[in-house]
Design a protein around this motif. Sequence first.
Motif, PDB file in Angstrom:
ATOM      1  N   TYR A 171       6.169   6.774   3.111  1.00 32.65           N
ATOM      2  CA  TYR A 171       6.324   5.332   3.317  1.00 32.65           C
ATOM      3  C   TYR A 171       7.764   4.842   3.186  1.00 32.65           C
ATOM      4  O   TYR A 171       8.008   3.645   3.126  1.00 32.65           O
ATOM      5  N   GLU A 172       8.727   5.747   3.145  1.00 29.62           N
ATOM      6  CA  GLU A 172      10.127   5.333   3.035  1.00 29.62           C
ATOM      7  C   GLU A 172      10.494   4.386   4.168  1.00 29.62           C
ATOM      8  O   GLU A 172      10.185   4.609   5.332  1.00 29.62           O
ATOM      9  N   GLY A 173      11.155   3.293   3.813  1.00 26.96           N
ATOM     10  CA  GLY A 173      11.614   2.337   4.809  1.00 26.96           C
ATOM     11  C   GLY A 173      10.564   1.357   5.279  1.00 26.96           C
ATOM     12  O   GLY A 173      10.851   0.488   6.108  1.00 26.96           O
ATOM     13  N   ASN A 174       9.345   1.460   4.751  1.00 26.27           N
ATOM     14  CA  ASN A 174       8.259   0.583   5.195  1.00 26.27           C
ATOM     15  C   ASN A 174       7.525   0.031   3.966  1.00 26.27           C
ATOM     16  O   ASN A 174       6.421   0.471   3.629  1.00 26.27           O
ATOM     17  N   LEU A 175       8.154  -0.928   3.296  1.00 27.18           N
ATOM     18  CA  LEU A 175       7.581  -1.461   2.060  1.00 27.18           C
ATOM     19  C   LEU A 175       6.270  -2.196   2.295  1.00 27.18           C
ATOM     20  O   LEU A 175       5.403  -2.227   1.404  1.00 27.18           O
ATOM     21  N   LEU A 178       3.710   0.420   2.377  1.00 30.97           N
ATOM     22  CA  LEU A 178       3.658   0.998   1.032  1.00 30.97           C
ATOM     23  C   LEU A 178       2.865   0.111   0.074  1.00 30.97           C
ATOM     24  O   LEU A 178       1.980   0.588  -0.657  1.00 30.97           O
ATOM     25  N   THR A 179       3.151  -1.180   0.071  1.00 25.08           N
ATOM     26  CA  THR A 179       2.426  -2.084  -0.826  1.00 25.08           C
ATOM     27  C   THR A 179       0.964  -2.221  -0.407  1.00 25.08           C
ATOM     28  O   THR A 179       0.082  -2.402  -1.248  1.00 25.08           O
ATOM     29  N   GLN A 180       0.703  -2.095   0.890  1.00 26.73           N
ATOM     30  CA  GLN A 180      -0.678  -2.154   1.361  1.00 26.73           C
ATOM     31  C   GLN A 180      -1.483  -0.949   0.892  1.00 26.73           C
ATOM     32  O   GLN A 180      -2.641  -1.099   0.477  1.00 26.73           O
ATOM     33  N   ILE A 181      -0.888   0.246   0.938  1.00 30.47           N
ATOM     34  CA  ILE A 181      -1.621   1.428   0.488  1.00 30.47           C
ATOM     35  C   ILE A 181      -1.837   1.381  -1.021  1.00 30.47           C
ATOM     36  O   ILE A 181      -2.881   1.801  -1.528  1.00 30.47           O
ATOM     37  N   SER A 206       3.734   6.554   7.436  1.00 31.01           N
ATOM     38  CA  SER A 206       4.200   5.254   7.926  1.00 31.01           C
ATOM     39  C   SER A 206       5.678   5.025   7.642  1.00 31.01           C
ATOM     40  O   SER A 206       6.149   3.897   7.664  1.00 31.01           O
ATOM     41  N   ALA A 207       6.398   6.096   7.351  1.00 33.84           N
ATOM     42  CA  ALA A 207       7.826   5.954   7.057  1.00 33.84           C
ATOM     43  C   ALA A 207       8.574   5.432   8.275  1.00 33.84           C
ATOM     44  O   ALA A 207       8.239   5.750   9.414  1.00 33.84           O
TER      45      ALA A 207
END
Length: 334
Positions: A171-175, A178-181, A206-207
């Motif tokens: 999830y790097e670069g896609n906060l 990231l917060t959704q997961i 999802s990075a």
Amino acid sequence: MIKISVDQISHKLGSPYYLILGSDPYLQHYAQTELRKAFTHAGFNEQLTFVIDNQTDWTAIFDSCQAMNLFSTNTLISLDFGDGSLNAGITAKLNTLSEVLTPDIALIITLNKITKSQENTIWYKTLSDKLVVVNCTTPDTLQLPQWIKNHLQQQHITIGPKAIELLCYYYEGNLLALTQIIAQLKLLYPDQNISYDEVESNINDSAIFTPYHWTDAMISCKTKRAIHILQQLKINEFEPLILLRIIQRELILMINLKKGLQTKSLKQTFDEYKVWQNKRMIYTNYLNRCDLKSLFNLLAKLTEIEISLKHDNQAQMWDAISSLSMQFMGFDKC
């Protein structure tokens, strides 16, 4: 002026002026939401948002600073620049705005970036005594694990270090994703202690990367990371020719640096070619591993790939770029 990270915003409420600085959409939205709630609680019931570009009607903004509202004397003005930037014309308007602000007007400015020279403008200096600058830059690969730990703590969730590494990888670069997961995991496993297997069974890749993440990974000889980034760029249908141009610039820079080191010190050479301070260490390590002949061989291979670009299909092109990437990192054991 106070500079804070976005997770400190709840401790710095109460100032009339905020500059949300950085391009991460999740952090921008979070900061804007928290500030609007705080201003509503403080009695700023009239809240106006203006999208700023070269066609913005600044007269409406200036008028809103002077208009009397029957239901509220406190007004919050939000100026959202989107992906735009400051220019001389907009700076002049901001200078004027800063001079007409009154104690019952609060201001939120959302801007991707600001230069040192722009920090010396009239509006910035006028607001600076009461200005809170909120950093909304996406955490980099070194900062992300701590950011996740802080977010998990706020959500009262416990996830082990290995699982956090997994979240960083995917999830790097896609906060936002990231917060959704993390929110999804919290719903699925309400006992608050989530295992590695539970994280692994729910994630997807999802990075979000840029080509510069890729070149940095190659220069740092991080093989696994470079391959992962290249795969994501391919999935997102990034233009191969642009990748070739970017790596071409890196190779030419490396060749010039290597030649420069034959007669000059490392610092003199880096200064001459304006290498950023935060990249000098990885460049130094790479230059110590490679030689000029190998760099020229890489440049020749890149030229061959570009010549064949008109004839090969996309799959073959990505295979060639992947091979070039591995050769780029092949001067030493990665």
